[in-house]
Design an enzyme around this catalytic site. Structure first.
Site, mmCIF file in Angstrom:
data_model
loop_
_atom_site.group_PDB
_atom_site.id
_atom_site.type_symbol
_atom_site.label_atom_id
_atom_site.label_comp_id
_atom_site.label_asym_id
_atom_site.label_seq_id
_atom_site.Cartn_x
_atom_site.Cartn_y
_atom_site.Cartn_z
ATOM 1 C CD GLU A 187 1.818 -19.710 28.037
ATOM 2 O OE1 GLU A 187 2.253 -20.790 27.586
ATOM 3 O OE2 GLU A 187 0.812 -19.151 27.575
ATOM 4 C CB CYS A 197 -4.009 -24.984 24.633
ATOM 5 S SG CYS A 197 -3.401 -23.727 25.770
#
Length: 640
Positions: free
Chosen positions: A305, A402
């Protein structure tokens, strides 16, 4: 700040009426079609109110903390006794889950009670602490209730005894930055300088030699939390490869870097640390100038990521996590507090109107974790695993959830990003309708902003000073606007070197009750091109109008969007469609489509494809894609 804005009030209302209630159900595992969360149950188990095993990721506590923070901002804007009662009940459970010494983390309390602080590289203990601190600060500011604030102060005090360079302390820091910015917020609300010093300690310690993460791994005998993570720590992934002041190129996990930079900017502002500020500026320039998508997405690699290398911005395999763009908004806001330069607000606006709001569906119950700029469902559902992270429709929830609560807390606190005050100057960074009560100099002033932004470029401010006072109102001139005009009480204010500084048009005067300022921003459709080193966009063009980036979607243009070519000189017509996607402005153009029926050369041919047929294109705002079912999408289009 009370937002009353045709565009944003819908999304804030959605957060209040749909997102927060839905996420509460998800956090309590009451959404049958969504992946379980376990977050609330973990706290009940840690509090001794229920028996069972910990469920979820090691950082599961943070989802609940971000939800509670979003609730706090909603309560600050409007009283909601039922929601406040729910939050109070949750805070009671959190307080019961706290250990006697102040420690608070359900994973280690329930699952690994002897594992505290043994794997900071991977296990997010300080990250979860940071999010709970942010929730405690926000809830205290919203309600005046200290229970959660006292919990997080006790936790922060305990953390301060664990970490440091004294004998018996850990000379470390967390693998996922967050505690740094949270401790600054705790300092600001309590005035306790220990919290500011602890934030600065974590930043100063990061990347020093010998490296803490490598030493920690050796101390664990090479044991790792994540299966297959190997016996080597990727220091750049954690931004621990160099001391923070020496980092000049964005590297590693995008959210971690941006949270770290937010904390660095906070600490630099409060301590006057010029070397830390210089590092913030260098990394900002690298991110915004060489590693950011036109949508305000950042972090191009699915592996980790993470940021990749300069100008590596693929559209179909992009990661661009929603949380990363939220982190970019945080960082931009902090840089604006330090130095009100329009380039920071321009990026903040770009991320907010495109990737951040695009990360949530219009029903408030489906979310994007990854934000691609080009999608072909055939590829995403096929056997090519490089697209496994790309979702062609928004998801109800995630095992690593998240992003949904992060979107909720940002939109619920959006009023904090519109203005800043420095000395006797009010800076307007975002054009969002509503009322703001601001302290300027020694008196208060109410600013009422009215606009049909982002569809129209007229912005009107009505000034209501507490008493006739002299101050400056500085209005951002966006980088996408080629022409602007400004009037004050009907009189034209010239926009030249004497009135425009750092991208803001400044009006200084002694204001009277009801004075009206009007800013007119021209909002043409603009053809946008990439730097020549961005390979993915060679020969392609994207369309932007105002702060909005546009895209083609299969629902309007049929399949095989790669066959379309936009003529370089064709007229780009703007059309307001009140019934489409909640009311949007679309862009229409005559184009050409390759005619595959006329191709007779097999898979390859010495003859180029020359046959085309007319096509009528419709572009919609990028944030609105994937609200009408599954299909292809692309931001960048071949230019003919």
């Amino acid at each position: 700040m009370r937002i009353r804005d045709d565009f944003w009030s819908y999304y804030i209302g959605l957060v209040r009426d749909a997102v927060v209630p839905y996420q509460w159900e998800a956090l309590n595992d009451r959404v049958e079609s969504a992946e379980p969360s376990g977050a609330v149950r973990n706290f009940r188990i840690a509090a001794g109110l229920e028996q069972g095993d910990f469920y979820g990721m090691v950082f599961q506590d943070s989802d609940l903390a971000k939800w509670l923070e979003a609730v706090s901002y909603l309560l600050e804007a409007d009283a909601n006794p039922q929601l406040e009662e729910t939050a109070d009940g949750l805070i009671d459970i959190i307080a019961q889950a706290q250990q006697d010494d102040g420690y608070l983390n359900t994973y280690f309390t329930v699952k690994e009670p002897d594992g505290r602080w043994t794997n900071l590289t991977e296990c997010h203990e300080l990250y979860c602490a940071g999010h709970m601190i942010e929730a405690g600060v926000a809830y205290y500011r919203a309600t005046g209730k200290r229970k959660l604030l006292d919990v997080v102060c006790k936790f922060a005090d305990y953390i301060g005894t664990v970490f440091g360079n004294e004998p018996g302390q850990l000379p470390g820091y967390d693998g996922h930055q967050e505690i740094e910015l949270a401790l600054v917020k705790l300092y600001e609300v309590t005035g306790n300088e220990r919290y500011l010093r602890l934030s600065k300690y974590f930043l100063d310690q990061r990347g020093q030699k010998p490296n803490f993460f490598e030493a920690e791994l050796q101390k664990r005998g090479g044991k790792t939390h994540w299966p297959g993570s190997g016996k080597h720590v990727d220091l750049a992934y954690h931004q621990a490869h160099l001391p923070v002041r020496e980092q000049e190129t964005a590297a590693g996990h995008a959210v971690r870097l941006l949270y770290m930079l937010t904390g660095m900017a906070d600490v630099a502002a409060l301590t006057g640390d010029e070397s830390m500020l210089a590092a913030c500026r260098k990394l900002w320039d690298n991110i915004a100038g060489k590693q950011m998508y036109i949508t305000g997405g950042v972090g191009s690699m699915p592996q980790g990521e993470a940021f990749s290398f300069d100008y590596d911005l693929p559209n179909d395999t992009v990661y661009a996590e929603t949380c990363a763009s939220i982190g970019l908004v945080f960082f931009a806001q902090r840089m604006l507090r330090l130095a009100p330069e329009s380039k920071y607000a321009d990026v903040m606006e770009r991320a907010l109107y495109n990737t951040v709001v695009g990360g949530m569906a219009r029903d408030g119950k489906h979310f994007f974790y990854v934000n691609p700029l080009e999608v072909d469902p055939k590829a995403c559902h096929g056997s090519n695993h490089k697209y496994d992270h790309i979702k062609t429709v928004r998801q109800e929830w995630f095992g690593c959830a998240c992003c949904p609560p992060n979107v909720a807390r940002l939109l619920a606190s959006l009023g904090e990003y519109i203005y800043t005050v420095q000395g006797d100057t009010v800076y307007a960074h975002l054009y969002i309708g509503g009322e703001a009560e601001l302290q300027v100099g020694g008196s208060r002033v109410k600013l009422v902003q009215a606009t049909d932004y982002p569809w129209d470029g007229l912005v009107r401010f009505t000034v209501h000073p507490q008493e006739g006072g002299e101050f400056s109102l500085a209005l951002r001139l966006p980088d996408w606007c080629p022409e602007a005009s400004l009037t004050v009480c009907g009189e034209t204010v010239p926009l030249n070197g004497s009135t425009v500084r750092n991208g803001y048009a400044r009006v200084q005067r002694r204001w009277q009750e009801g004075d009206v300022v009007e800013l007119r921003l021209s909002m043409p459709v603009t053809r946008m091109y990439s730097h020549p080193l961005v390979r993915a966009n060679a020969g392609k063009v994207a369309l932007q109008r105002g702060p909005l980036v546009y895209c083609l979607e299969q629902a309007d243009n049929g399949a095989n969007l790669h066959e379309l070519a936009l003529p370089k000189t064709v007229e780009l017509a703007v059309r307001r469609e009140a019934e489409l996607l909640g009311g949007v402005v679309t862009i229409e153009a005559a184009a050409e489509r390759q005619d595959e029926a006329a191709w007779a050369g097999g898979l390859y041919s010495p003859q180029p494809p020359s046959a085309t047929r007319p096509a009528a294109l419709k572009f919609i705002p990028y944030y609105a894609w994937a609200n009408r079912g599954e299909g292809e999408m692309t931001v960048w289009v071949r230019e003919q």
